[in-house]
Design a protein around this motif. Sequence first.
Motif, mmCIF file in Angstrom:
data_model
loop_
_atom_site.group_PDB
_atom_site.id
_atom_site.type_symbol
_atom_site.label_atom_id
_atom_site.label_comp_id
_atom_site.label_asym_id
_atom_site.label_seq_id
_atom_site.Cartn_x
_atom_site.Cartn_y
_atom_site.Cartn_z
ATOM 1 N N GLY A 102 0.822 -1.273 -0.020
ATOM 2 C CA GLY A 102 -0.039 0.093 -0.077
ATOM 3 C C GLY A 102 0.857 1.142 -0.040
ATOM 4 N N CYS A 107 -1.942 3.188 -2.442
ATOM 5 C CA CYS A 107 -3.313 2.841 -2.383
ATOM 6 C C CYS A 107 -3.766 2.429 -1.277
ATOM 7 C CB CYS A 107 -3.256 1.766 -3.653
ATOM 8 S SG CYS A 107 -2.571 0.262 -3.212
ATOM 9 N N CYS A 108 -5.199 2.152 -1.371
ATOM 10 C CA CYS A 108 -6.014 1.574 0.020
ATOM 11 C C CYS A 108 -5.490 0.252 0.418
ATOM 12 C CB CYS A 108 -7.416 1.767 -0.370
ATOM 13 S SG CYS A 108 -8.358 1.364 0.961
ATOM 14 N N ASP A 115 -10.671 -4.798 8.831
ATOM 15 C CA ASP A 115 -11.605 -4.159 8.069
ATOM 16 C C ASP A 115 -12.948 -4.307 7.821
ATOM 17 O OD1 ASP A 115 -9.396 -2.152 8.659
ATOM 18 O OD2 ASP A 115 -8.499 -2.984 6.798
ATOM 19 N N SER A 153 -6.934 -1.436 -4.954
ATOM 20 C CA SER A 153 -6.627 -1.654 -3.336
ATOM 21 C C SER A 153 -5.819 -2.947 -3.373
ATOM 22 C CB SER A 153 -7.752 -1.725 -2.607
ATOM 23 O OG SER A 153 -8.655 -0.585 -2.741
#
Length: 774
Positions: A102, A107-108, A115, A153
């Motif tokens: 990431g 990026c996410c 999560d 992601s």
Amino acid sequence: MTSFDSSKFAWLKPVFKLAWQKSEKRMLHFNRCRHLKQITQKCFSGPHAQTEKHAQLFLSRSFVVTELRNSWHSTHSLIGDKNIILMGAPGAGKTTVGRILGQKLGCCVINVDDDILEKAWNMSVSEKLQDVGDEQFLEEEGKAVLNVSASGSVISLTGSNPMHEASMWHLKKNGIIVYLDVPVVDIINRLKLMKINRIVGYNYETPIADLLKLRRQYYKKWYDTRVLCESGASPEEVADKVLSAVKRYQDVDSETFISTRHFCSKDHAQKVSTKFFSEAVIEGLASDGGLFVPEKEFPKLTSREWKSLVGVTYAERAQILLERCIHPADIPAAKLGEMIETAYGENFACSKIAPVRHLSGNQFILELFHGPTGSFKDLSLQLMPHIFAHCIPPSCNYMILAATSGDTGSAVLNGFSRLNKSEKHRIAVVTFFPESGVSDFQKAQIVGSQKENGWAVGVSSDFDFCQTAIKRIFNDSDFTGFLTVEYGTVLSSANSINWGRLLPQVVYHASAYLDLVGQGFISFGSPVDVCIPTGNFGNILAAVYAKMMGIPIRKFICASNQNHVLTDFIKTGHYDLRQRKLIQTFSPSIDILKSSNLERHLHLVANKDGQLMTKLFNQLENQHHFQIEKILVEKLQQDFVADWCSEGECLAAINSTYNTSGYILDPHTAVAKVVADRMQDKTCPVIVSSTAHYSKFAPAVMQALKIKKINQTSSSQLYLLGSYNALPPPHEALLERTKQQENMEYQVCVADTNVLKRHVEKIIQNQFIGKVPE
């Protein structure tokens, strides 16, 4: 063969013109079935309705591949709208590696545990597992993942996500699944430092190793690309390997093949004619008469990656190595895994597939004869038919032509007979063998291996004629075009001229070295020599490729029998067939004078000089000899040494080895043993390739062991040899073959290429059309 009017089918041109007017990118992908396009473009003739049907069949596969390839491309970044999905066992490092990725990609990052699951459930994962139990946990975990909607992601899965099919399909639609393959020992050590009350399926009665083995089956089903996380690799190193793996996965045009005879003109007007792996497999032989080779270097594994393969099975080694050599655009990893498991299963008499046995001193025997037909050809021909069936267009007929010097014939017939029913309906095999140039057992085995999609044809000549005739048939565009339009059938090969046949042989040379490391005879990095009896140069070339992938082979010892053209060439650089006649020996599988795969190695030694290859092998064809320059001879001799063995020396080696070691060599292995004794300097181990089981050459072995009762049936000969309680033990599949007393019919033809072509056409009519003209 009826004559061929190329003016009749101009109506086909707009069909292909429409496809060819697409973008250059689409054009490249359409060329995945390029050989079919060329044939049809050239031959626009034949019955209208029939040709229209086949044109549609040819086009369908190429457009499917186009869409598949286009779906992987990104114009924005490495991943674009795709997700990188990290999958692996508990403790594989998915969360840590995901965070690093990431940061690198900006990026996410989504961690499914933290999560998704814990936020959805409002409790910890371990609490949920204890609350609902394994089965209900998997279902609720899967439902939660089905609600995930993300793009661009990095997603770190839980270790149990791959056990829920619907959620994995959901993720796979917009993601590239990367399998972090960590050695089991490392996983177990990591889990000792972690809480394991959150692992689905774990209890104190089930060893964690068994649980990880079960999970592995699910991981193998889903991944798109694999990263070997060798012991000692840092999370940063693993993250970099993930990025490289994803880049390779998306760079669908990067791994191509060229002909050994391709060369550019001085003004570079001639573009390189490249092929994808699947094209090279389908076509077999390049249109210019050369052989396909990778345009770039062979992929190379690090020493740590090799060490991680020491303790795994042959099938696992095969999958990891072949994944590096076959782009997933040609064969997805999961499909390749299915093929390998099918190829190297119960059809091999030894679970190790290709075990290494210590013979004496510094010599080791690589036993390559445990397959169903008792020769090293099984190691590739149990896999190659499945690769071929996957690569061809889904509704097109293919006729495989193979020449055999003894072992290839039965191996190719056996391998292609194991395809499923629908595949056998569209893939057939004809194997041509020298009628008087194979052992009696080999002939019976070849003829007895004929099945509903396979035929054996004897030829009143030698192997070199059979092989040359097949190459001429492939290069006869009028004939191949006629077969395509008239019968909807395309020709291909199963000899080692076909890259799909040669590539799997790399695995057993690498596996042999890893076994020596695993058995404690050497440490990784220590050099070995290999000694290989060879006539067509394919087996020894596969060992060269294993070295290019990182196996530390010092010398390649080329062992010849009395047909020692290869030995003479390696010593002098002069390949000379003038005044040289083929001699029938006790080792018929290497009774070969025209060595096809030598061209691939010379292409490598000569820095891929296709113009030189064209010159040399045209000269060989027309003048029956060629000489390479001194600098190339010296380069060749840096890695190769060679010698040959007489018939008397061959029999003496079988006798002495049995008396000293209780081990029976077949004549080909005896040739290698003699040459290894003579050429190897004993400063490092030498692995001698045993290319066939002695049962296939019982009369020669009995003569060597001075057994008087030679004039017996094949069955009684094998049982008599079995009574000696020698190593290796009797080959059960070969014993069963001798019990089959039926005399199967087969065709014999004269040494005339046109006669062979008529046989091919007649078999195509019977197999695919169901009619034979009066």
